[in-house]
Motif scaffolding. Sequence first.
Motif, PDB file in Angstrom:
ATOM      1  N   TYR A 155       4.851  -7.361  -5.794  1.00  0.00           N
ATOM      2  CA  TYR A 155       3.999  -8.235  -4.468  1.00  0.00           C
ATOM      3  C   TYR A 155       4.638  -8.819  -3.881  1.00  0.00           C
ATOM      4  CZ  TYR A 155       0.562 -12.637  -3.767  1.00  0.00           C
ATOM      5  OH  TYR A 155       0.059 -13.123  -3.230  1.00  0.00           O
ATOM      6  N   ASP A 156       5.981  -9.518  -4.482  1.00  0.00           N
ATOM      7  CA  ASP A 156       6.566 -10.564  -3.269  1.00  0.00           C
ATOM      8  C   ASP A 156       7.143  -9.361  -1.883  1.00  0.00           C
ATOM      9  OD1 ASP A 156       6.287 -13.282  -4.767  1.00  0.00           O
ATOM     10  OD2 ASP A 156       8.367 -12.771  -5.698  1.00  0.00           O
ATOM     11  N   LEU A 157       7.383  -7.817  -2.397  1.00  0.00           N
ATOM     12  CA  LEU A 157       8.214  -7.051  -1.086  1.00  0.00           C
ATOM     13  C   LEU A 157       6.671  -7.115  -0.280  1.00  0.00           C
ATOM     14  CD1 LEU A 157       9.763  -4.566  -3.328  1.00  0.00           C
ATOM     15  CD2 LEU A 157      11.535  -6.460  -1.732  1.00  0.00           C
ATOM     16  N   ALA A 158       6.054  -6.602  -1.206  1.00  0.00           N
ATOM     17  CA  ALA A 158       4.902  -5.787  -0.320  1.00  0.00           C
ATOM     18  C   ALA A 158       4.175  -7.464   1.217  1.00  0.00           C
ATOM     19  CB  ALA A 158       3.452  -5.985  -1.204  1.00  0.00           C
ATOM     20  N   ARG A 159       4.136  -9.070  -0.029  1.00  0.00           N
ATOM     21  CA  ARG A 159       3.858  -9.884   1.151  1.00  0.00           C
ATOM     22  C   ARG A 159       4.774  -9.582   2.265  1.00  0.00           C
ATOM     23  NH1 ARG A 159      -0.906 -12.145   1.274  1.00  0.00           N
ATOM     24  NH2 ARG A 159      -1.707 -12.514  -0.642  1.00  0.00           N
ATOM     25  N   LYS A 160       6.092  -9.707   2.177  1.00  0.00           N
ATOM     26  CA  LYS A 160       6.769  -9.829   2.826  1.00  0.00           C
ATOM     27  C   LYS A 160       6.710  -8.594   4.034  1.00  0.00           C
ATOM     28  CE  LYS A 160      10.850 -11.351  -0.370  1.00  0.00           C
ATOM     29  NZ  LYS A 160      11.856 -11.380  -0.967  1.00  0.00           N
ATOM     30  N   ARG A 161       6.536  -7.747   3.804  1.00  0.00           N
ATOM     31  CA  ARG A 161       6.197  -6.436   4.964  1.00  0.00           C
ATOM     32  C   ARG A 161       4.603  -6.993   5.923  1.00  0.00           C
ATOM     33  NH1 ARG A 161       8.044  -0.948   4.336  1.00  0.00           N
ATOM     34  NH2 ARG A 161       6.190  -0.280   5.075  1.00  0.00           N
ATOM     35  N   GLY A 162       4.385  -8.193   5.069  1.00  0.00           N
ATOM     36  CA  GLY A 162       2.616  -8.105   6.392  1.00  0.00           C
ATOM     37  C   GLY A 162       1.395  -8.038   5.256  1.00  0.00           C
ATOM     38  N   ALA A 163       1.281  -7.059   4.289  1.00  0.00           N
ATOM     39  CA  ALA A 163       0.502  -7.051   3.583  1.00  0.00           C
ATOM     40  C   ALA A 163      -0.962  -7.985   3.183  1.00  0.00           C
ATOM     41  CB  ALA A 163       0.487  -6.281   2.124  1.00  0.00           C
ATOM     42  N   LEU A 164      -1.683  -8.115   3.209  1.00  0.00           N
ATOM     43  CA  LEU A 164      -2.547  -8.847   2.950  1.00  0.00           C
ATOM     44  C   LEU A 164      -3.510  -8.674   1.514  1.00  0.00           C
ATOM     45  CD1 LEU A 164      -4.852  -8.902   5.816  1.00  0.00           C
ATOM     46  CD2 LEU A 164      -2.671  -9.955   5.747  1.00  0.00           C
ATOM     47  N   GLY A 165      -3.751 -10.198   1.454  1.00  0.00           N
ATOM     48  CA  GLY A 165      -4.471  -9.303   0.356  1.00  0.00           C
ATOM     49  C   GLY A 165      -5.359  -8.325  -0.600  1.00  0.00           C
ATOM     50  N   ALA A 166      -6.309  -7.958   0.241  1.00  0.00           N
ATOM     51  CA  ALA A 166      -6.957  -7.033   0.266  1.00  0.00           C
ATOM     52  C   ALA A 166      -5.717  -5.156   0.126  1.00  0.00           C
ATOM     53  CB  ALA A 166      -9.037  -7.035   1.012  1.00  0.00           C
ATOM     54  N   TYR A 167      -5.220  -5.534   0.615  1.00  0.00           N
ATOM     55  CA  TYR A 167      -4.388  -3.731   1.286  1.00  0.00           C
ATOM     56  C   TYR A 167      -3.884  -3.467  -0.485  1.00  0.00           C
ATOM     57  CZ  TYR A 167      -3.036  -4.820   5.716  1.00  0.00           C
ATOM     58  OH  TYR A 167      -2.796  -5.543   7.374  1.00  0.00           O
ATOM     59  N   ARG A 168      -4.323  -2.005  -0.142  1.00  0.00           N
ATOM     60  CA  ARG A 168      -3.802  -1.412  -1.366  1.00  0.00           C
ATOM     61  C   ARG A 168      -2.255  -1.148  -1.118  1.00  0.00           C
ATOM     62  NH1 ARG A 168      -8.167  -0.468  -3.789  1.00  0.00           N
ATOM     63  NH2 ARG A 168      -9.740  -0.194  -2.815  1.00  0.00           N
ATOM     64  N   ILE A 169      -1.994  -0.549  -2.626  1.00  0.00           N
ATOM     65  CA  ILE A 169      -0.393  -0.597  -2.587  1.00  0.00           C
ATOM     66  C   ILE A 169       0.372  -0.096  -1.356  1.00  0.00           C
ATOM     67  CG2 ILE A 169       2.221  -0.048  -4.070  1.00  0.00           C
ATOM     68  CD1 ILE A 169       1.388  -2.903  -4.278  1.00  0.00           C
ATOM     69  N   GLU A 170      -0.168   1.780  -1.385  1.00  0.00           N
ATOM     70  CA  GLU A 170       0.081   2.329  -0.627  1.00  0.00           C
ATOM     71  C   GLU A 170       0.187   2.371   0.641  1.00  0.00           C
ATOM     72  OE1 GLU A 170      -3.740   5.779  -0.598  1.00  0.00           O
ATOM     73  OE2 GLU A 170      -2.891   5.157  -2.729  1.00  0.00           O
TER      74      GLU A 170
END
Length: 93
Positions: free
Chosen positions: A68-83
């Motif tokens: 979760y933290d890695l995805a957020r650091k990449r700018g991902a938003l809550g509705a983004y899928r991991i891919e």
Amino acid sequence: MFKNRTLLEKLKNKHPYLLDELPATVRADGIEVPLESATLDEIAFAVIALENEVRPISRRMNALRELYDLARKRGALGAYRIEQAFSDKEGRA
């Protein structure tokens, strides 16, 4: 009438936040032993057994938190899928 409280009840009353969750029994050598008559070794073995149950859950929780933290650091938003969170601009992972 006054109720005779057990040692366990007295300890919980004296240390309410620390001992609220004490079980009435511990499992030692496959046998349930009343906590008040358990030895310190039996309590230690019960702690080890519980740690062995919790450790895999804790590892999964920490791994999910890291993802979760890695995805957020990449700018991902809550509705983004991991891919989506880990693919580059060309759509490759």
